[in-house]
Design an enzyme around this catalytic site. Sequence first.
Site, PDB file in Angstrom:
ATOM      1  N   ASP A   1       0.773  -1.249   0.000  1.00  0.00           N
ATOM      2  CA  ASP A   1       0.000   0.000   0.000  1.00  0.00           C
ATOM      3  C   ASP A   1       0.805   1.300   0.000  1.00  0.00           C
ATOM      4  O   ASP A   1       0.446   2.255   0.706  1.00  0.00           O
ATOM      5  CB  ASP A   1      -0.978   0.007   1.187  1.00  0.00           C
ATOM      6  CG  ASP A   1      -2.027  -1.091   1.082  1.00  0.00           C
ATOM      7  OD1 ASP A   1      -1.954  -1.909   0.146  1.00  0.00           O
ATOM      8  OD2 ASP A   1      -2.917  -1.154   1.954  1.00  0.00           O
TER       9      ASP A   1
ATOM     10  N   ASP B   1      -4.588  -0.552  -1.920  1.00  0.00           N
ATOM     11  CA  ASP B   1      -5.949  -0.402  -1.440  1.00  0.00           C
ATOM     12  C   ASP B   1      -6.713   0.204  -2.623  1.00  0.00           C
ATOM     13  O   ASP B   1      -6.258   1.203  -3.204  1.00  0.00           O
ATOM     14  CB  ASP B   1      -5.913   0.585  -0.256  1.00  0.00           C
ATOM     15  CG  ASP B   1      -6.745   0.136   0.926  1.00  0.00           C
ATOM     16  OD1 ASP B   1      -7.030  -1.062   1.056  1.00  0.00           O
ATOM     17  OD2 ASP B   1      -7.112   1.020   1.731  1.00  0.00           O
TER      18      ASP B   1
ATOM     19  N   HIS C   1     -10.507   0.949  -3.359  1.00  0.00           N
ATOM     20  CA  HIS C   1     -11.898   0.918  -2.917  1.00  0.00           C
ATOM     21  C   HIS C   1     -12.864   1.605  -3.876  1.00  0.00           C
ATOM     22  O   HIS C   1     -12.528   2.665  -4.433  1.00  0.00           O
ATOM     23  CB  HIS C   1     -12.035   1.637  -1.565  1.00  0.00           C
ATOM     24  CG  HIS C   1     -11.211   1.056  -0.455  1.00  0.00           C
ATOM     25  ND1 HIS C   1     -11.162  -0.287  -0.184  1.00  0.00           N
ATOM     26  CD2 HIS C   1     -10.433   1.661   0.492  1.00  0.00           C
ATOM     27  CE1 HIS C   1     -10.385  -0.487   0.874  1.00  0.00           C
ATOM     28  NE2 HIS C   1      -9.914   0.671   1.297  1.00  0.00           N
TER      29      HIS C   1
ATOM     30  N   HIS D   1     -17.481   2.419  -0.520  1.00  0.00           N
ATOM     31  CA  HIS D   1     -16.905   1.369   0.334  1.00  0.00           C
ATOM     32  C   HIS D   1     -17.336   1.485   1.797  1.00  0.00           C
ATOM     33  O   HIS D   1     -17.332   2.580   2.364  1.00  0.00           O
ATOM     34  CB  HIS D   1     -15.370   1.416   0.242  1.00  0.00           C
ATOM     35  CG  HIS D   1     -14.722   0.180   0.745  1.00  0.00           C
ATOM     36  ND1 HIS D   1     -13.976   0.141   1.906  1.00  0.00           N
ATOM     37  CD2 HIS D   1     -14.753  -1.086   0.270  1.00  0.00           C
ATOM     38  CE1 HIS D   1     -13.554  -1.098   2.100  1.00  0.00           C
ATOM     39  NE2 HIS D   1     -14.008  -1.856   1.120  1.00  0.00           N
TER      40      HIS D   1
ATOM     41  N   HIS E   1     -10.604   7.103   1.268  1.00  0.00           N
ATOM     42  CA  HIS E   1      -9.210   6.971   0.812  1.00  0.00           C
ATOM     43  C   HIS E   1      -9.096   5.934  -0.305  1.00  0.00           C
ATOM     44  O   HIS E   1      -9.913   5.027  -0.405  1.00  0.00           O
ATOM     45  CB  HIS E   1      -8.303   6.562   1.988  1.00  0.00           C
ATOM     46  CG  HIS E   1      -8.634   5.203   2.536  1.00  0.00           C
ATOM     47  ND1 HIS E   1      -9.682   4.976   3.407  1.00  0.00           N
ATOM     48  CD2 HIS E   1      -8.082   3.989   2.310  1.00  0.00           C
ATOM     49  CE1 HIS E   1      -9.749   3.686   3.696  1.00  0.00           C
ATOM     50  NE2 HIS E   1      -8.802   3.057   3.045  1.00  0.00           N
TER      51      HIS E   1
ATOM     52  N   LYS F   1      -6.810  -4.720  -3.570  1.00  0.00           N
ATOM     53  CA  LYS F   1      -7.633  -5.316  -2.499  1.00  0.00           C
ATOM     54  C   LYS F   1      -8.652  -4.309  -1.986  1.00  0.00           C
ATOM     55  O   LYS F   1      -8.500  -3.109  -2.207  1.00  0.00           O
ATOM     56  CB  LYS F   1      -6.740  -5.816  -1.351  1.00  0.00           C
ATOM     57  CG  LYS F   1      -5.965  -4.700  -0.697  1.00  0.00           C
ATOM     58  CD  LYS F   1      -5.050  -5.229   0.386  1.00  0.00           C
ATOM     59  CE  LYS F   1      -4.182  -4.126   0.941  1.00  0.00           C
ATOM     60  NZ  LYS F   1      -4.914  -3.017   1.549  1.00  0.00           N
TER      61      LYS F   1
ATOM     62  N   CYS G   1      -2.503  -3.026   7.369  1.00  0.00           N
ATOM     63  CA  CYS G   1      -2.351  -3.899   6.189  1.00  0.00           C
ATOM     64  C   CYS G   1      -1.055  -4.695   6.173  1.00  0.00           C
ATOM     65  O   CYS G   1      -1.038  -5.829   5.696  1.00  0.00           O
ATOM     66  CB  CYS G   1      -2.550  -3.082   4.922  1.00  0.00           C
ATOM     67  SG  CYS G   1      -4.287  -2.592   4.753  1.00  0.00           S
TER      68      CYS G   1
HETATM   69  C1  VGL Z   1      -5.048   0.610   5.484  1.00  0.00           C
HETATM   70  C2  VGL Z   1      -6.621   1.550   6.854  1.00  0.00           C
HETATM   71  C3  VGL Z   1      -7.571   1.464   5.866  1.00  0.00           C
HETATM   72  C4  VGL Z   1      -3.631   0.151   5.275  1.00  0.00           C
HETATM   73  C5  VGL Z   1      -5.991   0.505   4.481  1.00  0.00           C
HETATM   74  O1  VGL Z   1      -3.156   0.114   4.130  1.00  0.00           O
HETATM   75  O2  VGL Z   1      -2.956  -0.189   6.273  1.00  0.00           O
HETATM   76  N1  VGL Z   1      -5.375   1.114   6.661  1.00  0.00           N
HETATM   77  N2  VGL Z   1      -7.247   0.938   4.689  1.00  0.00           N
HETATM   78 ZN    ZN Z   2      -8.606   1.001   3.024  1.00  0.00          ZN
END
Ligand code: VGL
Ligand code: ZN
Length: 197
Positions: free
Chosen positions: A15, A57, A59, A63, A76, A102, A141
């Site tokens: 990410d 990430d 979304h 979401h 985000h 994801k 993550c």
């Molecule tokens: C993440 C919060 C929400 C991450 C992703 O990449 O750690 N954290 N979505």
């Molecule tokens: Zn996320």
Amino acid sequence: MKIAVTKKDALVVVDMQKDFMPHGALAVAEADSIIGRVNDYTKLFEKRGCCVFFTRDWHPKSHISFKQNGGVWPTHCVQGSRGAEFCEGLYIPSDNRFIISKGVSKDFDAYSGFQGTLLKELLLERGVKRLFICGVATDYCVKETLLGAENLGFRTVLLIDAVKGVDITEGDSESARKLMMSAGAVTAVMQDLDISF
Ligand code: VGL
Ligand code: ZN
């Protein structure tokens, strides 16, 4: 003994997207400070002929993890948005790498790169036995991806000089690190890896 990276290893970069960088929608403090080190790892694994996996990430606008939809996070990494792009300066090899999206369906969140993706199949096809994991966020993550890997029987190495956490509560990243180690992970920094060949 230095750790030798071989064909049975893969790197997972978690990410490293604009929205998780300082000034991003879900900023992880100092996340930009690890970009150079993440790139060093990517180049080392590329040199060794190893596959590098970049999770992202990804979304939909609707979401469930977003506050406006009843979730806990600010909006985000919306699919196709600027914030969902990989961060400035992130090195992405042109071959032997995969982008793993994801959290793509609106009703499910996925902190783990294995959840709802083909990551496991891609690793098994390539005979990968051990994953080196870096990126953000240590306490979300990165943690879930590493625990998912351990659960599936992969060995894991947490690259502690190339991760950053959210730390909504102080100590979250430290607790996450301990949890990952008790699940079987070992930690390493660049100097622990054999870069001599
Ligand atoms: C993440 C919060 C929400 C991450 C992703 O990449 O750690 N954290 N979505
Ligand atoms: Zn996320």
